[in-house]
Enzyme design. Sequence first.
Site, PDB file in Angstrom:
ATOM      1  N   GLU A 105       0.786  -1.236   0.000  1.00 23.11           N
ATOM      2  CA  GLU A 105       0.000   0.000   0.000  1.00 23.11           C
ATOM      3  C   GLU A 105       0.819   1.288   0.000  1.00 23.11           C
ATOM      4  OE1 GLU A 105      -2.860  -0.288   3.159  1.00 23.11           O
ATOM      5  OE2 GLU A 105      -4.122  -1.665   2.023  1.00 23.11           O
ATOM      6  N   GLU A 132      -6.107  -7.953  -0.155  1.00 26.22           N
ATOM      7  CA  GLU A 132      -6.915  -7.673   1.027  1.00 26.22           C
ATOM      8  C   GLU A 132      -8.322  -7.326   0.577  1.00 26.22           C
ATOM      9  OE1 GLU A 132      -5.221  -4.676   3.505  1.00 26.22           O
ATOM     10  OE2 GLU A 132      -3.199  -5.534   3.445  1.00 26.22           O
TER      11      GLU A 132
END
Length: 506
Positions: free
Chosen positions: A342, A446
């Site tokens: 991320e 995710e």
Amino acid sequence: MELVFSKWVFAFSLFCCLIFSVAFSVEGLDEDSKVRGVNLGGWLVLEGWIKPSLFEGIPNADMLDGTQVSFKSVKLQKYVCAENGGGMGISVNRDSESSWETFTLWRVNESEFQFRTTQGQFLTCYGNGCTVSATAKSASSMETFQIERNDDGRVHIQTKSGAYLQATVDSQLTADYPGKPGWDDNAATFKMSIVANNLHGDYQLANGYGYSKAKEVLERHRSTFINSADFEFLHRNGINTVRIPVGWWIAYDPNPPAPFIGGTLASLDNAFSWAQAYKIKCIIDLHAAPGSQNGMEHSASRDGTIGWTTSESISQTLHVINFLASRYANHPALLGIELLNEPSAASVPLDILVPYYKQGYEIVRKHSPSAYVIVCQRIGNADPIELYKADIGSHNLVVDLHYYNLFDPYFVTLSPIDNIQFIYKSREPQVQALNAADGPLLFIGEWVNEWNVTNGTQSEYQDFGRAQLEVIHGRTFSTAQCGFYLHRYGSIGVEYCDDDIARHQR
């Protein structure tokens, strides 16, 4: 059982269909090309929402690194302000608090702190009688202040030499209050407000407790939160892959730079041994990079700033990738290495990220011709196709995309049916388009079965989970984000995270 953010803890989806498109064969799996996995979140990289009890014993736990505070003079009834957000003088003349009146804590110990402005400078005082300014570019003893707290939120602020700060009648902040102040409405007493206390990661825990206590807390956590019985449980329930978040300090075990605590490397070694014993594959995910790639607690940011893009931090990150690849490349349990979790679209430019990914890919390939190299899409305002267009690598390259109906104002007002339709109308076309693109495999690293809906029923949660599984199934390889343990809820195969319940009920 840990009762914290009960909706979040109970409703976070953990069942993972980590599935490659059926057109691809996943190297290293014994039975078929389907990868079914879970994230081992909150284990070797801390996220406070997963196990908040880890932080409960820290003295002054509401004043961890990264906490934002404001100070209001009880005598003047004005807020302390860093003019222009920093780089100038300090005034005590504001009627309300905003960014210039908010300071970010760097914690030295439970009572001593440094105060960082929004522009990045530190409050400084050059000796008794000085006028405090916000001009220091780095922090040392002259930028360190002691906080004395009263039960009603009032504080006194002292310099390292013992002088008390006071708000003067001409709205200055000076270190010359005579004697020791009481707690009445005097010039040296301020009302301190906690504006935000959002960071609860590895940095906050280690620096909050101090080395000895943090080592004790983390050793206990790492040895109990995940163990061999969990891998046996996963194997028994058809899980064949785990994604293991790690922090950059793992490459410097057993004595990483302060304040980080060694021991994660031994835990990762254990995970690989348990995985091999139960025929489970491992994805190593570099979740926290030097300097922080997104400013969040799970990147081990000290204060929410993002400093990963410097050449020094990137070089150090490549060293970590080389360390992990060289150590685990020949281990039979390795499935892949994720180069960075991320990165922020707002703070990590593509022209910096892509060259890093290319170098990371080559490093992994130097040690392994077949391990999957996973590159994570930037979070924020970024189109995942950007990584499909980048020339990163040609073999076993995977793009990781994270799906949440959270963390974005768009989802705040959506109803259950709106959330479900968003999956079909927005996510499904994107998954199809990316799978049709000529390039890497798609990885949903995710996803969660949670939303901003406050009154969703069990049936609606199940429909939401079913929609996500339908979109993901057969097209991608994906994991769900959570603390790790499984807890059955409902009848459609979607499972939810509640670590203590699951440990006792499985």
